[in-house]
Design a protein around this motif. Structure first.
Motif, PDB file in Angstrom:
ATOM      1  N   ALA A   1       2.621   1.695  -3.287  1.00  0.00           N
ATOM      2  CA  ALA A   1       1.684   2.102  -4.328  1.00  0.00           C
ATOM      3  C   ALA A   1       1.379   3.587  -4.219  1.00  0.00           C
ATOM      4  N   GLU A   2       1.145   4.045  -3.000  1.00  0.00           N
ATOM      5  CA  GLU A   2       0.806   5.457  -2.815  1.00  0.00           C
ATOM      6  C   GLU A   2       1.999   6.344  -3.157  1.00  0.00           C
ATOM      7  N   GLU A   3       3.155   5.918  -2.650  1.00  0.00           N
ATOM      8  CA  GLU A   3       4.377   6.689  -2.858  1.00  0.00           C
ATOM      9  C   GLU A   3       4.683   6.884  -4.342  1.00  0.00           C
ATOM     10  N   CYS A   4       4.451   5.835  -5.122  1.00  0.00           N
ATOM     11  CA  CYS A   4       4.807   5.872  -6.542  1.00  0.00           C
ATOM     12  C   CYS A   4       3.635   6.275  -7.430  1.00  0.00           C
ATOM     13  N   GLY A   5       2.466   6.391  -6.818  1.00  0.00           N
ATOM     14  CA  GLY A   5       1.301   6.740  -7.622  1.00  0.00           C
ATOM     15  C   GLY A   5       0.868   5.612  -8.543  1.00  0.00           C
TER      16      GLY A   5
ATOM     17  N   ARG B   1       0.824  -1.205   0.000  1.00  0.00           N
ATOM     18  CA  ARG B   1       0.000   0.000   0.000  1.00  0.00           C
ATOM     19  C   ARG B   1       0.859   1.255   0.000  1.00  0.00           C
ATOM     20  N   ALA B   2       1.865   1.288   0.880  1.00  0.00           N
ATOM     21  CA  ALA B   2       2.724   2.462   0.974  1.00  0.00           C
ATOM     22  C   ALA B   2       3.469   2.680  -0.334  1.00  0.00           C
TER      23      ALA B   2
ATOM     24  N   ASN C   1      -0.943   1.445  -8.764  1.00  0.00           N
ATOM     25  CA  ASN C   1      -1.963   0.613  -8.155  1.00  0.00           C
ATOM     26  C   ASN C   1      -1.355  -0.410  -7.203  1.00  0.00           C
ATOM     27  N   MET C   2      -2.129  -0.764  -6.189  1.00  0.00           N
ATOM     28  CA  MET C   2      -1.694  -1.786  -5.240  1.00  0.00           C
ATOM     29  C   MET C   2      -1.275  -3.076  -5.931  1.00  0.00           C
TER      30      MET C   2
END
Lengths: 123, 123, 123, 123
Positions: A43-47, A40-41, A49-50
DNA sequence: GTGGTCTAGACCACA
DNA sequence: GTGGTCTAGACCACG
């Protein structure tokens, strides 16, 4: 560690992540036992998808570079198995390309040594 | 020259053709000025689609490894430009993988030299 | 071949597909070289998502039971490698369970032979 | 008895515990009437969550392998019911996998006998 | 809160 | 038309 992803290129994102993690382990930026961010982290960090992040981790896991327990995120690990045939074929191909680009044997060997220094791959 | 294509593998067929042509040029099996089969002949010989063969030639042409006249006859040529960033990145990645597979610096350099001999890449 | 999927159970759908394909190959219902339905067809037929079907095929591919070319769908193949540790551990566990269920050695061996006949596993 | 838990593997920890307890009962390392450690003790000993240990015991209880009094003390017991459908399906699957791995009927039966000896499952 | 699984639907490379 | 990739979002098993 910081990932640089090329979203417009031909190489799948999960493969780019895999490659950069491998390089980071080899160069000591990531040490065995060290924790990687959760899917999750990441995915968010890199923009991304999970599932893309998850796929990268699964690939790394299947190659033995990390372990992913249920309890915590992914953990860096030194792979037990030797290099696969893709690695050797890839090396062969790159050397041929360099040779055709006009580099001689000594230059290519020097280039390899330079990579060892740049990436701090040790002895 | 003979192409060995793996239809079940993950590498696109046109990329396999491109790689094997590059290796063949580097090892002297294909010499500058030599003619390659036409797209149609190549496709028939390998049992592949003409579009696939054409794509391989377009890729080789865009990298400067061949020239293509209007009559479909492709001719081998030595590329003028130096190695692209993909070549260096690829080399770096493979060396990292080998390092993580447990090989030391000397072993990897020796492996490179061995590839030079096997492929008869010269000096 | 017909798949019977249990959507409410604990076993992931892609794993169920994998298991049933493996059993079908062993019993000769699927022969090497035979074509499996495309991921799209399989997904529609079973009322599942494409990616779930794709995951099942990737698992089967990674274990060597099928090959998936770009040109056509998946093709049945005989695996080259031997049985993994999971197979042996699984067998050991099941035998222990049967033993605790009150079956004796001879009964269990007879059961194994019966499975051979039922699945037409040959000699 | 000693549990060997693989925290990085794909099998849930509570399932690993269940499997090893079942195997231990079958092999006589755990005898009917014998006491198992409390949930708390087991969790502490293995460095796992109490919920995980509890889940393993609940599973074992639901399958009839143990009884649990109100004071948390679990007691080994021989299950009354026969083998469940999962056991038979699992056995069938493993035999198919072994068959596809190249083993013949006699080899597989011999392997089963070997498991009987290794685990000391008796007659 | 973690990773695993699944869905519905999209785009693209490949052949 | 095939499989591969990716997205956005959901549910669940696990711990």
């Amino acid at each position: 560690m910081l990932l640089r992803l090329d979203f417009s290129g031909d190489i799948p994102i999960y493969q780019q992540i895999r490659n950069q993690v491998v390089t980071a382990i080899a160069s000591g930026q990531l040490k065995p036992g060290e924790k990687l961010p959760t899917v999750r982290a990441l995915a968010e960090e890199c923009g991304i998808n999970m599932m893309t992040a998850s796929k990268a981790y699964q690939l790394l896991k299947s190659e033995g570079y990390i372990t992913t327990g249920r309890r915590d995120g992914a953990t860096v690990r030194l792979p037990a198995a030797g290099a696969g045939p893709e690695t050797l074929e890839g090396l062969r191909l790159r050397i041929c390309e360099l040779r055709l680009a006009g580099m001689g044997k000594d230059e290519i060997l020097a280039l390899c040594e330079k990579i060892f220094e740049e990436e701090a791959l040790g002895k």
